[in-house]
Design a protein around this motif. Structure first.
Motif, PDB file in Angstrom:
ATOM      1  N   LEU A   9       0.825  -1.208   0.000  1.00  0.00           N
ATOM      2  CA  LEU A   9       0.000   0.000   0.000  1.00  0.00           C
ATOM      3  C   LEU A   9       0.857   1.254   0.000  1.00  0.00           C
ATOM      4  CD1 LEU A   9      -2.645  -1.009   2.697  1.00  0.00           C
ATOM      5  CD2 LEU A   9      -2.992  -0.884   0.234  1.00  0.00           C
ATOM      6  N   ILE A  10       1.904   1.234   0.774  1.00  0.00           N
ATOM      7  CA  ILE A  10       2.764   2.404   0.918  1.00  0.00           C
ATOM      8  C   ILE A  10       3.583   2.646  -0.339  1.00  0.00           C
ATOM      9  CG2 ILE A  10       4.720   3.319   2.250  1.00  0.00           C
ATOM     10  CD1 ILE A  10       3.513   1.866   4.678  1.00  0.00           C
ATOM     11  N   HIS A  11       3.977   1.574  -1.036  1.00  0.00           N
ATOM     12  CA  HIS A  11       4.833   1.689  -2.219  1.00  0.00           C
ATOM     13  C   HIS A  11       4.062   1.680  -3.533  1.00  0.00           C
ATOM     14  CE1 HIS A  11       7.898   0.308   0.697  1.00  0.00           C
ATOM     15  NE2 HIS A  11       8.611   1.208   0.049  1.00  0.00           N
ATOM     16  N   ARG A  12       2.763   1.797  -3.504  1.00  0.00           N
ATOM     17  CA  ARG A  12       1.976   1.727  -4.744  1.00  0.00           C
ATOM     18  C   ARG A  12       2.448   2.782  -5.748  1.00  0.00           C
ATOM     19  NH1 ARG A  12      -2.201  -0.841  -6.887  1.00  0.00           N
ATOM     20  NH2 ARG A  12      -3.525   0.328  -8.297  1.00  0.00           N
ATOM     21  N   GLY A  13       2.851   2.336  -6.907  1.00  0.00           N
ATOM     22  CA  GLY A  13       3.289   3.235  -7.964  1.00  0.00           C
ATOM     23  C   GLY A  13       4.766   3.578  -7.935  1.00  0.00           C
ATOM     24  N   LEU A  14       5.509   3.062  -6.980  1.00  0.00           N
ATOM     25  CA  LEU A  14       6.951   3.327  -6.897  1.00  0.00           C
ATOM     26  C   LEU A  14       7.724   2.169  -7.523  1.00  0.00           C
ATOM     27  CD1 LEU A  14       7.324   4.701  -3.254  1.00  0.00           C
ATOM     28  CD2 LEU A  14       7.236   5.997  -5.377  1.00  0.00           C
ATOM     29  N   PRO A  15       8.936   2.430  -7.999  1.00  0.00           N
ATOM     30  CA  PRO A  15       9.751   1.338  -8.557  1.00  0.00           C
ATOM     31  C   PRO A  15      10.084   0.291  -7.490  1.00  0.00           C
ATOM     32  CG  PRO A  15      10.766   3.490  -8.970  1.00  0.00           C
ATOM     33  CD  PRO A  15       9.585   3.717  -8.103  1.00  0.00           C
TER      34      PRO A  15
END
Length: 182
Positions: A123-129
């Motif tokens: 959830l926290i890293h959604r959309g990050l590499p």
């Protein structure tokens, strides 16, 4: 830092628009206002009845149960009115999340001072590499958290919705009666 502020401002704007839509579709209608007043009156009657000392036990208990039944029926009618607004606001929030994802895709917006639990990391890293550090946050996560905070603050400040109720459920106040204890 400016991206973080931008995401929070977008979150505040989306929460404000959501509340305006809810007001236009539900809260300003005469039917909702009538139900809201009825709920307030029934809660006051219920509190008075619970505080009253006189009266026989069985008769008083029946009046309390009758008032609780009326209160729950009125609350369910009001919740039914809010359903339309909830669906519209949900679609709007999905559109806002899409816009935030497209604007801030792959950008780190914030850094946490700790490493999050593994069940929250997606959830926290959604959309990050994938190769980003484990303690960084995406714009989507900040947007959703900001939306939760701003919506609850607007609800509390504007007091448009239903009253939250002063009485606790029976299973909280007197669990022995519910489970058949002593």
């Amino acid at each position: 830092m400016s991206e973080f502020i931008s995401v929070l401002v977008l979150s505040l704007i989306s929460s404000g628009i959501s509340e305006a839509v809810s007001y236009a579709l539900v809260y300003r209608t005469d039917q909702f206002q009538h139900l809201k007043q009825k709920i307030i009156q029934n809660e006051l009657k219920l509190d008075e009845e619970k505080q009253a000392l006189g009266g026989s036990g069985k008769h008083r208990q029946r009046r309390i149960e009758s008032l609780e039944t009326m209160l729950s029926a009125t609350r369910s009618k009001a919740s039914g009115l809010q359903l339309r607004s909830t669906l519209v606001v949900g679609v709007m929030q999905l559109l806002f999340i899409y816009v935030v994802n497209s604007l801030f895709s792959g950008k780190v917006v914030a850094t946490l001072p700790f490493e999050p639990l593994s069940m929250f990391s997606s959830l926290i890293h959604r959309g990050l590499p994938e190769d980003s550090p484990s303690n960084v946050c995406s714009a989507t996560f900040i947007f959703v958290l900001g939306g939760l905070v701003f919506k609850s603050m607007l609800d509390r400040c504007l007091q448009l919705g239903l009253p939250k109720g002063t009485s606790l459920p029976k299973w909280v106040t007197n669990p022995e009666d519910v489970i058949g204890g002593k």
